[in-house]
Design a protein around this motif. Structure first.
Motif, PDB file in Angstrom:
ATOM      1  N   SER A 552       0.810  -1.224   0.000  1.00 18.46           N
ATOM      2  CA  SER A 552       0.000   0.000   0.000  1.00 18.46           C
ATOM      3  C   SER A 552       0.839   1.268   0.000  1.00 18.46           C
ATOM      4  N   TYR A 555       1.183   3.207  -3.294  1.00 15.40           N
ATOM      5  CA  TYR A 555      -0.036   3.593  -4.001  1.00 15.40           C
ATOM      6  C   TYR A 555      -0.708   4.770  -3.319  1.00 15.40           C
ATOM      7  N   CYS A 556      -1.530   5.466  -4.104  1.00 16.09           N
ATOM      8  CA  CYS A 556      -2.421   6.486  -3.572  1.00 16.09           C
ATOM      9  C   CYS A 556      -3.794   6.269  -4.196  1.00 16.09           C
ATOM     10  N   HIS A 558      -6.626   7.993  -6.123  1.00 15.09           N
ATOM     11  CA  HIS A 558      -6.758   9.224  -6.902  1.00 15.09           C
ATOM     12  C   HIS A 558      -7.691   8.967  -8.075  1.00 15.09           C
ATOM     13  N   LEU A 565       2.269   5.206  -7.196  1.00 19.95           N
ATOM     14  CA  LEU A 565       3.057   6.422  -7.050  1.00 19.95           C
ATOM     15  C   LEU A 565       4.234   6.378  -8.019  1.00 19.95           C
ATOM     16  N   LYS A 645      -7.439   2.231   5.059  1.00 21.42           N
ATOM     17  CA  LYS A 645      -7.009   3.411   4.329  1.00 21.42           C
ATOM     18  C   LYS A 645      -5.746   3.130   3.526  1.00 21.42           C
ATOM     19  N   GLN A 647      -2.697   5.493   2.280  1.00 23.54           N
ATOM     20  CA  GLN A 647      -2.212   6.813   2.691  1.00 23.54           C
ATOM     21  C   GLN A 647      -3.218   7.368   3.710  1.00 23.54           C
ATOM     22  N   THR A 648      -3.948   8.411   3.370  1.00 20.23           N
ATOM     23  CA  THR A 648      -4.914   8.972   4.337  1.00 20.23           C
ATOM     24  C   THR A 648      -6.355   8.852   3.850  1.00 20.23           C
TER      25      THR A 648
END
Length: 746
Positions: A552, A555-556, A558, A565, A645, A647-648
């Motif tokens: 994870s 990755y983001c 989006h 990433l 989650k 990232q955030t």
């Protein structure tokens, strides 16, 4: 004259036993091991069912089999030295020994006869040209006799199969008898005018023809034409009596060949004394042990054979109690068979493989195609007509009589019973699923118990178990099935009887290796070891998958989907045996991932969609299951994360929220493309678009752009659609949505 006979139904005999073939991974599938019956079939070379039926009959003729195996290399030579040895190498009996040994001992479902047919000198695809089985029987015996000249087995065929008939003409005036003796390999009996085998034999060997009038006989003793009687009697009976039922004839009026499908019964025990010239001192009691059957018409069809297992070499089970086995595609690397314990399981499997719904006609066709047995032949006796069966199990199957349609009920009570479902029920004891499963299990046990009670007294004893040898397929049958071969398009064509007095040695019982030389046994056992090794290697290779482990941190989330990433090593490859458990899989991930693997994590299957990457089934909670039981295959992407989650950003997983890649057009020349969960309602979608375009929700109008018949149209999405989801609106990847500010549009 028989070059192109009986070829129509050849595919029926081989459809369920495919040759070893390359899989999608380029691997050759090794031969399957024997089924529970313990007997091997013979592969069809294209149109050799007639040969296969005769070879199985010879194999299960104990006296022929043992005479053949008693001939050693001092008389027959060795196959390995056939090109170098100065001594004669008798290839046909050696190849017969090799084939019989494999049929008896090799751990394969079916054996090839290509080496044997080569030894016959069949070239130019002669094996692909069908012969009449009676004709072939004589050709085969002649080839064997010729190959054994000069050995102790030179009289093998004559000793076992040859009998003697005497044709007599008796002068009514002087009483002089004129005789002509001839050998026979088989007795021929016409169908027309005879209701039983005994009637047919009586007409040949008991009835006499009167020679009178224009048909008078010239007696040499009387030196003139006189009345006489003409008839035939059997002088000497063979040990193995072969009877050919003349079902094929020629209509000289229509000038065409036809098959006589009329009824002619044949007994299990036959006393031949009444047909003999002098029965004194001869053993006249015979028992039936092989019935060669022809299925089809005069110009097309297929042969198979019912054989009684005299020495108990197979494992016979009551056919009514046998599990139905539904073959799966071997090239997929899945298990060879889905075990179906009852028609409930079988039909559930077929329906679930066909979108849970089929017409009854198509379903019956699939049952016959997949199992080789029709509903009426396999289940009707115990379950009744198939429509009545569906009415009885209305909680599982929904029958629509008006449309002749059957549907697998889609509810939680039956979902877990689908054999092809990769999921496993974790329901606690006592819930609806468990109760339903217990109820169906009780039904199955009760039905088997009732059948066992009704057939227990009728089950055959050792030495009287019958099997159906249909090329590569071998299955047990009940003795009463012989009666079904008295008449019809599928009916008996050749009968083989064996003298009742021919006792079998105790050592031969249940002993497939009896009389086979140690050298031949060793060769077959070595081949079995090689086959087992090949199967293990194949299973290992076909179950070895390479998966990508994605972390994870690389990755983001989006534009509505997971995106890698830039400049990150997003995954590592892991080779794994999918037969191992999820727990073992996690151990391997920890080993190869090292510090990249968090202490507590979830594993999800990840797939690439037009919008980006999306997460599906969670597999880390199913520790005791094998990886192959879940939706994980070669090249699969596995995502490691905390389950909440990336990232955030909170991320949802599952098929229900797959992102649809949509293009949103707004303003005079602005547009953007991104993923939107397909379970979004139109209201939620509108709110998202408002945020992305800065158009107030109250001012926002949306139109779906569609192209129909080459014309582009914009169809308004109205307030009536607001509660519908994007999936329900039949949105799909690549669709365009036109959004406007209605105030500015004015």
């Amino acid at each position: 004259m028989f070059d192109c006979l009986y070829t129509v139904d050849e595919e029926l005999s081989t459809r369920s036993q495919p040759e070893a073939r390359p899989t999608s991974r380029g691997l050759d599938v090794p031969p399957k091991p024997r089924l529970n019956c313990g007997l091997a079939g013979i592969k069809n070379q294209g149109a050799t069912c007639y040969l296969n039926a005769l070879l199985q009959t010879l194999l299960f003729t104990p006296e022929f089999r043992e005479y053949l195996f008693r001939l050693d290399e001092t008389e027959l030579g060795k196959l390995c030295s056939k090109n170098a040895s100065k001594n004669k190498v008798r290839i046909i009996p050696l190849q017969l020994q090799k084939l019989f040994a494999k049929l008896l001992l090799s751990d394969q479902q079916s054996i090839s006869t290509s080496e044997l047919t080569d030894s016959f000198g069949w070239v130019n695809h002669e094996e692909l040209q069908q012969h009449d089985v009676q004709e072939l029987n004589r050709i085969l015996f002649a080839a064997i006799e010729n190959s054994l000249v000069g050995t102790s087995g030179r009289n093998l065929i004559r000793k076992l199969y040859h009998g003697t008939i005497v044709n007599q003409i008796i002068c009514c005036q002087c009483g002089r008898v004129r005789e002509r003796e001839e050998d026979f390999l088989d007795l021929t009996v016409t169908i027309a005018g005879n209701s039983s085998l005994q009637d047919g034999l009586h007409s040949v060997f008991c009835d006499v023809e009167k020679m009178e009038g224009k048909n008078q006989y010239r007696c040499e003793n009387c030196d003139k034409l006189v009345d006489a009687t003409k008839g035939a009697r059997i002088r000497l009976l063979p040990q193995i009596l072969t009877v050919s039922l003349l079902r094929f004839s020629f209509d000289f009026t229509k000038m065409e060949r036809y098959k006589d499908t009329d009824r002619i019964s044949f007994p299990l025990a036959l006393n031949m004394s009444r047909y003999l010239e002098n029965p004194t001192g001869q053993d006249t009691e015979f028992e039936l042990f092989s019935v060669v059957i022809h299925r089809g018409g005069a110009f097309g069809g297929h042969y198979h054979v019912y054989i009684r297992d005299i020495d108990g070499l197979g494992n016979w089970t009551d056919p009514d109690e046998e599990d139905i086995r539904l073959p799966t595609n071997l090239s997929s690397g899945e298990v060879d068979f889905i075990e179906c314990q009852s028609p409930v399981d079988l039909i559930q499997t077929l329906l679930s493989m066909n979108n849970r719904q089929m017409t009854i006609d198509k379903l019956c066709s699939e049952i016959n195609k997949q199992t080789g047995v029709s509903w009426n032949k396999r289940f009707k006796k115990h379950y009744g007509p198939i429509t009545k069966f569906f009415e009885k199990y209305s909680d599982i199957f929904m029958l629509d009589k008006s449309n002749n349609l059957i549907t697998l009920v889609s509810n939680e009570k039956t979902e877990h019973l689908q054999p092809d479902d990769k999921r496993r029920s974790n329901s606690p004891p006592g819930d609806d699923c468990a109760i339903q499963e217990q109820q169906i299990a009780h039904v199955h046990r009760d039905e088997k118990h009732k059948r066992a009670q009704s057939t227990q007294s009728a089950l055959p004893i050792d030495g009287y178990h019958w099997f159906d040898f249909d090329d590569a397929r071998v299955q047990p049958i009940l003795e009463k099935q012989l009666e079904k071969q008295f008449s019809g398009k599928e009916s008996a064509y050749m009968l083989f009887y064996r003298k009742k007095s021919l006792e079998r040695p105790i050592a031969a019982k249940n002993n497939p290796g009896y009389c086979i030389s140690d050298e031949i046994i060793s060769e077959v056992l070595a081949e079995n070891d090689k086959l087992e090794k090949e199967r293990q290697e194949y299973e290992t290779a076909v179950n070895k998958i390479t998966v990508q482990i994605h972390f994870s941190g690389s990755y983001c989330f989006h534009d509505g989907a997971l995106q890698p990433l830039p400049d990150c090593c997003t995954f590592i490859e892991l080779e794994f045996d999918q037969r191992k458990t999820i727990a073992k899989f996690q151990d391997c991930i920890s080993d190869v991932g090292g510090e990249l693997v968090p202490e507590n994590y979830d594993l999800h299957v990840m797939k690439e969609l037009p919008a980006g990457l999306h997460l599906y089934d969670c597999i880390s909670s199913e520790f005791v299951l094998k990886l192959k039981d879940l939706n994980v295959g070669d090249g699969c992407k596995i995502f490691i994360w905390n389950g909440r989650k990336v990232q955030t950003v909170s991320v949802l997983a599952g098929e229900h929220c797959e992102p649809l890649y949509l293009t949103v057009i707004h303003g005079e020349s602005s547009q953007f493309s991104m993923g939107f969960p397909k379970n979004l309602t139109l209201v939620e979608f509108k709110m998202n678009i408002s945020e992305l375009t800065d158009i107030p929700v109250d001012h926002l109008t949306m139109k779906r752009v569609v192209i129909k018949d080459g014309v582009t149209k914009a169809i308004a999405l109205t307030y009536q659609d607001l509660k519908a989801t994007l999936k329900e609106l039949k949105m799909k990847d690549g669709d365009h949505v036109l959004v406007e500010d209605k105030l500015l549009a004015k």
